[in-house]
Scaffold this motif. Sequence first.
Motif, short mmCIF file in Angstrom:
data_model
loop_
_atom_site.label_atom_id
_atom_site.label_comp_id
_atom_site.label_asym_id
_atom_site.label_seq_id
_atom_site.Cartn_x
_atom_site.Cartn_y
_atom_site.Cartn_z
N SER A 128 0.82 -1.22 0.00
CA SER A 128 0.00 0.00 0.00
C SER A 128 0.85 1.27 0.00
CB SER A 128 -0.93 0.00 1.22
OG SER A 128 -0.23 0.30 2.42
N VAL A 129 2.09 1.19 0.49
CA VAL A 129 2.92 2.41 0.58
C VAL A 129 3.35 2.91 -0.80
CG1 VAL A 129 5.04 3.41 1.50
CG2 VAL A 129 3.69 1.85 2.92
N ALA A 141 0.23 4.26 -2.56
CA ALA A 141 -0.18 5.58 -2.09
C ALA A 141 0.76 6.66 -2.61
CB ALA A 141 -0.22 5.60 -0.56
N ALA A 142 2.07 6.35 -2.65
CA ALA A 142 3.04 7.32 -3.16
C ALA A 142 2.80 7.61 -4.65
CB ALA A 142 4.46 6.80 -2.94
N ARG A 195 -0.70 10.26 -2.44
CA ARG A 195 -1.56 10.27 -1.25
C ARG A 195 -0.81 9.81 0.00
NH1 ARG A 195 -6.19 12.92 -2.23
NH2 ARG A 195 -7.34 11.62 -0.72
N LEU A 196 0.50 9.66 -0.10
CA LEU A 196 1.26 9.14 1.03
C LEU A 196 1.45 10.21 2.10
CD1 LEU A 196 2.82 6.69 2.15
CD2 LEU A 196 4.88 7.61 1.05
N THR A 197 1.20 9.84 3.36
CA THR A 197 1.37 10.75 4.50
C THR A 197 2.08 10.02 5.64
OG1 THR A 197 -0.73 10.13 5.53
CG2 THR A 197 -0.79 11.93 3.91
N HIS A 249 -0.26 7.54 7.16
CA HIS A 249 -0.30 6.25 6.44
C HIS A 249 0.83 5.35 6.90
CE1 HIS A 249 -1.25 4.05 2.47
NE2 HIS A 249 -0.36 3.30 3.13
N LEU A 250 2.04 5.90 7.01
CA LEU A 250 3.18 5.10 7.46
C LEU A 250 2.95 4.58 8.88
CD1 LEU A 250 6.25 7.17 6.19
CD2 LEU A 250 5.10 5.25 5.08
N VAL A 297 10.86 4.67 -1.18
CA VAL A 297 9.51 4.09 -1.29
C VAL A 297 9.55 2.76 -2.04
CG1 VAL A 297 7.23 4.40 -2.30
CG2 VAL A 297 8.33 6.30 -1.11
#
Length: 426
Positions: free
Chosen positions: A104-105, A108-109, A113-115, A118-119, A182
Amino acid sequence: MTAATRSDPTPVRQAGGLLRHRDFRLLWTGQTVSSIGSNVTTVALPLVAVAVLDAGTFQVAVLTAAAWLPWLLIGLPAGAWVDRLPRRPVMVACDLFRALLFLSVPLAAALDRLTVWHLLLVALSAGVARVFFETADQVYLPVLLRPEQLPEGNAKLHAAQTASYVVGPGVAGLIAQLIGAVTALLLDAISFLVSAVCLLRIRTVEPRVRRVDQSRSLRRDIAEGLRFVARDPYLRVLTVFGAASNIGLTGYQAVLVVFLVRELRLEPGLVGVLIAVMSAGGIIGALLATTLGRRCGTARALLIGAAFTGPPALLIPLGAPGIGLAWPALGGLLIGLGVAIGNVVKGAFRQTYTPHHLLGRVTVSMHLLNYGTIPLAALLAGAIGARYGVATAIFVMTAWLALTPLILLIGPIRRRRDLPAAPAAS
C-alpha cells in the motif's frame, strides 16, 4: 497432545545438520527472505519519513514505537489465542496480511496520497501481525524439531535473521540512493509472499491443538502464563533483563538514522552500509552461541553475551564524520555479537524448559515486558532528541544499555554453569 508426525527425522549430528531437514529448510528459507525484507523496511521506512515527507525526530521515533506497540495492546490475549489455534495457518495469514500492508505504501506514493499517518498505520498494523506470527513461530519450531535439535535450529534461524540485519540495511540504502526509499518497501511485500509459500509447502503434520475447556476464560489462560513466568526464578530474571536492555537498544536505534543523516551528514547509501556493519556481529554471535553454550555452559554463555551487549554501547555516541565512524561501527558490532548469543541460548532454553501447552502464553508473557518497553523507549528517545538534540538521546540510551548486564547477577544464573532442563517443581 499427540506426537507430531515428522517428515524428515534427520539426526542433528548428521553431516549438514538441519539443512538436510526438508521442512526446517523451508521454514529457514522463508524466514530468511522475510527477515531481509523487514530489515530493508527498518531503514527504508524512516528514510521515507525523513527524505520524502520531511518528518521530524519525534515523528520518526513514533514510527518505531507504532511497530512495537501491539505487544502492549494485544500481546497477552494473542498468546492465549495461539495456544488454542493451529500455528501454521496463523503464520501464513500474517505473512499475506503484511504483504498487502507494505504494497500500500508505494501505491499511495504513486497516487500522491502518502502521509506520515499512512506510514504509522502500516507500522502499527504490521506490528499486530508480527505479534501473532512470532508467538506462533516459537511454538511451531518444537513441532518440527526434537528437543536436542532446538539449539541448532534456533542458532540457524537467528544467524539468518542477523545476516538480514547486514544485508537488509545495505540493500535499503542502495535502493534509496538509486531509485528512492519508497520502492525499497516493495521488497518487503514480496518477501512476505515468499515466506507464505514456504510455510504452505511444509509437510510435517502439526498435532491437533488440545481441546480447550469452553468454561475456561481467556483471562484465566492469560493469568496461567503470567504466573508461570512470575514465579520462575530463571524466566523472571531473563524477562526483566530483556525489558531493560531493549530500552537502551531500541532507544538509540529509534533515532540512529536521524543521527547519521542530520548530525554526521551521511548519504542514504552510507547510512545503510554503516548500519549493516554495526549488525554484522550478530552473525558471528549466532554461529558461536551453540558451541559457546556447550563448552562454557548455557548460563555462562548468557553472561558472556550480556557483557558484550552492555559496555560496548558507549562507543556509539563517539561517532564523527570520517574515521570517527569506526566507533559506532565497532560498538554496534559487539552489541550484535552479545545480543545474538543471548537470544539463541534464551530461545532454546525457553522452548525446552517450558511445558509445551503453556509455551505460547509463556513466550508472549515474556515478550509483553521485553517488547512492551520498546515503544516507550522509542518515544522517550524521540522526546529527548527533540528537546535536547539527537546526540544527547543517543548518549542517554547507550549509557542505560551499558548498565543492564548487572541485572543477570541478581538471580540464580550467576551461580550455575548450565541452565536447568525443567522447572524444579516438575
